[in-house]
Design a protein around this motif. Structure first.
Motif, PDB file in Angstrom:
ATOM      1  N   ILE A   1      -3.220  -5.417  -5.045  1.00 30.17           N
ATOM      2  CA  ILE A   1      -4.562  -4.961  -5.380  1.00 30.17           C
ATOM      3  C   ILE A   1      -4.570  -3.536  -5.914  1.00 30.17           C
ATOM      4  O   ILE A   1      -3.856  -2.660  -5.404  1.00 30.17           O
ATOM      5  CB  ILE A   1      -5.473  -5.074  -4.138  1.00 30.17           C
ATOM      6  CG1 ILE A   1      -5.624  -6.546  -3.744  1.00 30.17           C
ATOM      7  CG2 ILE A   1      -6.847  -4.450  -4.378  1.00 30.17           C
ATOM      8  CD1 ILE A   1      -6.394  -6.775  -2.469  1.00 30.17           C
ATOM      9  N   LYS A   2      -5.411  -3.329  -6.911  1.00 27.44           N
ATOM     10  CA  LYS A   2      -5.643  -2.001  -7.487  1.00 27.44           C
ATOM     11  C   LYS A   2      -7.139  -1.714  -7.409  1.00 27.44           C
ATOM     12  O   LYS A   2      -7.960  -2.491  -7.893  1.00 27.44           O
ATOM     13  CB  LYS A   2      -5.186  -1.979  -8.948  1.00 27.44           C
ATOM     14  CG  LYS A   2      -5.402  -0.667  -9.680  1.00 27.44           C
ATOM     15  CD  LYS A   2      -4.914  -0.808 -11.123  1.00 27.44           C
ATOM     16  CE  LYS A   2      -5.067   0.471 -11.913  1.00 27.44           C
ATOM     17  NZ  LYS A   2      -4.575   0.290 -13.324  1.00 27.44           N
TER      18      LYS A   2
ATOM     19  N   ARG B   1       6.616  -7.188  -4.825  1.00 32.41           N
ATOM     20  CA  ARG B   1       5.581  -6.191  -4.519  1.00 32.41           C
ATOM     21  C   ARG B   1       5.957  -4.826  -5.078  1.00 32.41           C
ATOM     22  O   ARG B   1       5.152  -4.160  -5.734  1.00 32.41           O
ATOM     23  CB  ARG B   1       5.402  -6.116  -2.996  1.00 32.41           C
ATOM     24  CG  ARG B   1       4.408  -5.072  -2.515  1.00 32.41           C
ATOM     25  CD  ARG B   1       4.349  -5.081  -1.002  1.00 32.41           C
ATOM     26  NE  ARG B   1       5.572  -4.550  -0.400  1.00 32.41           N
ATOM     27  CZ  ARG B   1       5.866  -4.656   0.894  1.00 32.41           C
ATOM     28  NH1 ARG B   1       5.052  -5.292   1.707  1.00 32.41           N
ATOM     29  NH2 ARG B   1       6.978  -4.133   1.375  1.00 32.41           N
ATOM     30  N   ALA B   2       7.200  -4.408  -4.836  1.00 37.49           N
ATOM     31  CA  ALA B   2       7.645  -3.095  -5.301  1.00 37.49           C
ATOM     32  C   ALA B   2       7.637  -3.004  -6.822  1.00 37.49           C
ATOM     33  O   ALA B   2       7.239  -1.983  -7.396  1.00 37.49           O
ATOM     34  CB  ALA B   2       9.047  -2.799  -4.765  1.00 37.49           C
ATOM     35  N   LYS B   3       8.053  -4.097  -7.495  1.00 35.61           N
ATOM     36  CA  LYS B   3       8.088  -4.092  -8.961  1.00 35.61           C
ATOM     37  C   LYS B   3       6.679  -4.002  -9.538  1.00 35.61           C
ATOM     38  O   LYS B   3       6.431  -3.268 -10.510  1.00 35.61           O
ATOM     39  CB  LYS B   3       8.777  -5.359  -9.470  1.00 35.61           C
ATOM     40  CG  LYS B   3       8.885  -5.457 -10.998  1.00 35.61           C
ATOM     41  CD  LYS B   3       9.760  -4.339 -11.559  1.00 35.61           C
ATOM     42  CE  LYS B   3      10.202  -4.596 -12.998  1.00 35.61           C
ATOM     43  NZ  LYS B   3       9.097  -4.658 -13.973  1.00 35.61           N
ATOM     44  N   TRP B   4       5.737  -4.740  -8.961  1.00 35.62           N
ATOM     45  CA  TRP B   4       4.353  -4.681  -9.442  1.00 35.62           C
ATOM     46  C   TRP B   4       3.801  -3.268  -9.277  1.00 35.62           C
ATOM     47  O   TRP B   4       3.174  -2.729 -10.184  1.00 35.62           O
ATOM     48  CB  TRP B   4       3.488  -5.685  -8.688  1.00 35.62           C
ATOM     49  CG  TRP B   4       2.070  -5.738  -9.174  1.00 35.62           C
ATOM     50  CD1 TRP B   4       1.599  -6.454 -10.245  1.00 35.62           C
ATOM     51  CD2 TRP B   4       0.938  -5.053  -8.614  1.00 35.62           C
ATOM     52  NE1 TRP B   4       0.244  -6.252 -10.395  1.00 35.62           N
ATOM     53  CE2 TRP B   4      -0.195  -5.396  -9.411  1.00 35.62           C
ATOM     54  CE3 TRP B   4       0.760  -4.193  -7.536  1.00 35.62           C
ATOM     55  CZ2 TRP B   4      -1.479  -4.906  -9.143  1.00 35.62           C
ATOM     56  CZ3 TRP B   4      -0.514  -3.697  -7.282  1.00 35.62           C
ATOM     57  CH2 TRP B   4      -1.618  -4.051  -8.071  1.00 35.62           C
ATOM     58  N   ILE B   5       4.066  -2.659  -8.124  1.00 36.82           N
ATOM     59  CA  ILE B   5       3.584  -1.296  -7.883  1.00 36.82           C
ATOM     60  C   ILE B   5       4.284  -0.315  -8.815  1.00 36.82           C
ATOM     61  O   ILE B   5       3.657   0.607  -9.352  1.00 36.82           O
ATOM     62  CB  ILE B   5       3.764  -0.912  -6.399  1.00 36.82           C
ATOM     63  CG1 ILE B   5       2.828  -1.752  -5.533  1.00 36.82           C
ATOM     64  CG2 ILE B   5       3.487   0.578  -6.189  1.00 36.82           C
ATOM     65  CD1 ILE B   5       2.995  -1.546  -4.040  1.00 36.82           C
ATOM     66  N   ASP B   6       5.581  -0.498  -9.025  1.00 34.63           N
ATOM     67  CA  ASP B   6       6.318   0.349  -9.974  1.00 34.63           C
ATOM     68  C   ASP B   6       5.660   0.309 -11.353  1.00 34.63           C
ATOM     69  O   ASP B   6       5.411   1.348 -11.979  1.00 34.63           O
ATOM     70  CB  ASP B   6       7.772  -0.118 -10.110  1.00 34.63           C
ATOM     71  CG  ASP B   6       8.645   0.292  -8.936  1.00 34.63           C
ATOM     72  OD1 ASP B   6       8.152   0.994  -8.026  1.00 34.63           O
ATOM     73  OD2 ASP B   6       9.828  -0.096  -8.933  1.00 34.63           O
ATOM     74  N   ASP B   7       5.381  -0.897 -11.835  1.00 35.04           N
ATOM     75  CA  ASP B   7       4.812  -1.061 -13.172  1.00 35.04           C
ATOM     76  C   ASP B   7       3.415  -0.451 -13.268  1.00 35.04           C
ATOM     77  O   ASP B   7       3.077   0.211 -14.261  1.00 35.04           O
ATOM     78  CB  ASP B   7       4.759  -2.543 -13.553  1.00 35.04           C
ATOM     79  CG  ASP B   7       6.143  -3.147 -13.775  1.00 35.04           C
ATOM     80  OD1 ASP B   7       7.113  -2.373 -13.913  1.00 35.04           O
ATOM     81  OD2 ASP B   7       6.252  -4.387 -13.797  1.00 35.04           O
ATOM     82  N   GLU B   8       2.603  -0.672 -12.239  1.00 37.63           N
ATOM     83  CA  GLU B   8       1.251  -0.114 -12.235  1.00 37.63           C
ATOM     84  C   GLU B   8       1.293   1.414 -12.139  1.00 37.63           C
ATOM     85  O   GLU B   8       0.449   2.108 -12.725  1.00 37.63           O
ATOM     86  CB  GLU B   8       0.435  -0.695 -11.073  1.00 37.63           C
ATOM     87  CG  GLU B   8       0.049  -2.154 -11.245  1.00 37.63           C
ATOM     88  CD  GLU B   8      -0.924  -2.367 -12.408  1.00 37.63           C
ATOM     89  OE1 GLU B   8      -1.764  -1.480 -12.659  1.00 37.63           O
ATOM     90  OE2 GLU B   8      -0.826  -3.420 -13.066  1.00 37.63           O
TER      91      GLU B   8
ATOM     92  N   LEU C   1      -3.197   1.659  -5.032  1.00 37.79           N
ATOM     93  CA  LEU C   1      -2.441   0.413  -5.112  1.00 37.79           C
ATOM     94  C   LEU C   1      -2.006   0.026  -3.703  1.00 37.79           C
ATOM     95  O   LEU C   1      -1.463   0.853  -2.972  1.00 37.79           O
ATOM     96  CB  LEU C   1      -1.194   0.589  -5.983  1.00 37.79           C
ATOM     97  CG  LEU C   1      -1.403   1.052  -7.418  1.00 37.79           C
ATOM     98  CD1 LEU C   1      -0.046   1.345  -8.074  1.00 37.79           C
ATOM     99  CD2 LEU C   1      -2.168   0.011  -8.225  1.00 37.79           C
ATOM    100  N   PHE C   2      -2.262  -1.223  -3.323  1.00 37.57           N
ATOM    101  CA  PHE C   2      -1.816  -1.668  -2.002  1.00 37.57           C
ATOM    102  C   PHE C   2      -1.653  -3.181  -2.004  1.00 37.57           C
ATOM    103  O   PHE C   2      -2.049  -3.872  -2.945  1.00 37.57           O
ATOM    104  CB  PHE C   2      -2.792  -1.219  -0.906  1.00 37.57           C
ATOM    105  CG  PHE C   2      -4.137  -1.909  -0.928  1.00 37.57           C
ATOM    106  CD1 PHE C   2      -4.373  -3.023  -0.152  1.00 37.57           C
ATOM    107  CD2 PHE C   2      -5.174  -1.428  -1.719  1.00 37.57           C
ATOM    108  CE1 PHE C   2      -5.610  -3.662  -0.155  1.00 37.57           C
ATOM    109  CE2 PHE C   2      -6.417  -2.045  -1.739  1.00 37.57           C
ATOM    110  CZ  PHE C   2      -6.638  -3.170  -0.955  1.00 37.57           C
ATOM    111  N   ASP C   3      -1.043  -3.681  -0.947  1.00 39.26           N
ATOM    112  CA  ASP C   3      -0.860  -5.119  -0.782  1.00 39.26           C
ATOM    113  C   ASP C   3      -1.559  -5.579   0.476  1.00 39.26           C
ATOM    114  O   ASP C   3      -1.750  -4.813   1.427  1.00 39.26           O
ATOM    115  CB  ASP C   3       0.628  -5.470  -0.713  1.00 39.26           C
ATOM    116  CG  ASP C   3       1.361  -4.735   0.392  1.00 39.26           C
ATOM    117  OD1 ASP C   3       1.838  -5.393   1.337  1.00 39.26           O
ATOM    118  OD2 ASP C   3       1.467  -3.494   0.322  1.00 39.26           O
ATOM    119  N   SER C   4      -1.958  -6.838   0.480  1.00 37.67           N
ATOM    120  CA  SER C   4      -2.642  -7.405   1.632  1.00 37.67           C
ATOM    121  C   SER C   4      -2.078  -8.786   1.935  1.00 37.67           C
ATOM    122  O   SER C   4      -1.874  -9.592   1.023  1.00 37.67           O
ATOM    123  CB  SER C   4      -4.148  -7.523   1.352  1.00 37.67           C
ATOM    124  OG  SER C   4      -4.789  -8.320   2.332  1.00 37.67           O
TER     125      SER C   4
END
Length: 277
Positions: A268-269, A64-71, A185-188
């Motif tokens: 999600i974005k 999750r953190a890596k995806w958010i970092d990249d985005e 950007l968030f996760d669900s």
């Protein structure tokens, strides 16, 4: 750090521990060189959780953190200069982890007063990075930061699953009204996980009072919250490139179509379209 015991034995410590473990693992999903020193300064070590029994949590937090970092880096590259706002920032050190990107004019980490106080003790404020002690539902911060008149990215990581849907709807509407256009950007968690935090490998052990109260069956459902919300992008966690770090059981579990589609965490974005006050 005894005054923070209640926070540290809830969900606050899980992502920090996960990144500390990952940073010293073979072929890490991400490297956060400050995670372990911060964990130590809080009085804990890598064995605070059992990394084998809590593999889903540890790997999931890092994916999750890596995806958010990249985005986040992608947003900064395409919208410089900009401002980034982390809501419910906890003790995540994303600004320094990303190398304090020059394209960010202002980076804000917002959390409740007690969490913000703890954050200041382990993550020093640096130039362009400010800690805001405030409830994320307080529109004061929105009105203030609107004055910066910059492209805005909002990060809400590991928070939404503990909120009620009406609060999430109000948050998005208030952002539209008082802050204006923003990418979020968030996760669900999956909808089937709502009411079932007792099955989570870390949450059930360290805070039995916490429950999942909101989740999405599919990413597009987020648009039902408000006409201000437009889905830009989504991905299932098990579809991320390094999801092979999940344990064998979970990898097999996610290969079953029903569970792949219905028991997966969503990343999600969205775009929140600005509205006039």
């Amino acid at each position: 750090m005894k005054k923070y015991n209640n926070l540290l034995t809830s969900t606050t410590l899980i992502p920090l521990w996960a990144k500390a473990i990952e940073s010293v693992s073979e072929k890490p999903i991400l490297i956060d060189k400050n995670a372990y020193p911060m964990l130590k300064s809080l009085g804990y070590d890598l064995d605070y959780y059992d990394k084998n029994k809590q593999n889903p949590s540890q790997v999931g937090c890092c994916l999750r953190a890596k995806w958010i970092d990249d985005e986040t880096l992608s947003f900064i590259d395409n919208n410089s200069p900009c401002q980034v706002i982390q809501l419910g920032a906890g003790i995540d050190d994303r600004f320094r982890r990303l190398g304090m990107p020059k394209g960010v004019k202002y980076w804000y980490d917002l959390d409740l007063e007690e969490v913000a106080e703890m954050r200041r003790e382990v993550i020093p404020e640096v130039e362009r990075n400010e800690i805001i002690s405030m409830n994320m539902f307080d529109t004061t911060w929105m009105k203030r930061l609107k004055g910066n008149d910059l492209p805005t990215l909002i990060i809400i990581e590991g928070v939404m699953m503990y909120l009620q849907e009406d609060l999430i709807r109000d948050l998005f509407i208030n952002i539209s009204t008082h802050l204006g256009d923003a990418v979020v950007l968030f996760d669900s968690v999956p909808a089937m996980a709502v009411g079932n935090a007792k099955y989570h490998d870390s949450v059930k052990k360290y805070n039995k009072k916490i429950e999942y109260t909101w989740g999405l069956k599919r990413a597009l459902d987020v648009e039902k919250l408000s006409h201000h919300v437009v889905l830009l992008k989504s991905i299932l966690m098990s579809d991320l490139p390094q999801a092979n770090k999940f344990n064998f059981f979970l990898r097999i579990f996610y290969k079953i179509p029903y569970f792949h589609n219905n028991a997966n965490q969503l990343l999600i974005k969205i775009n929140i379209k600005g509205d006039k006050e």
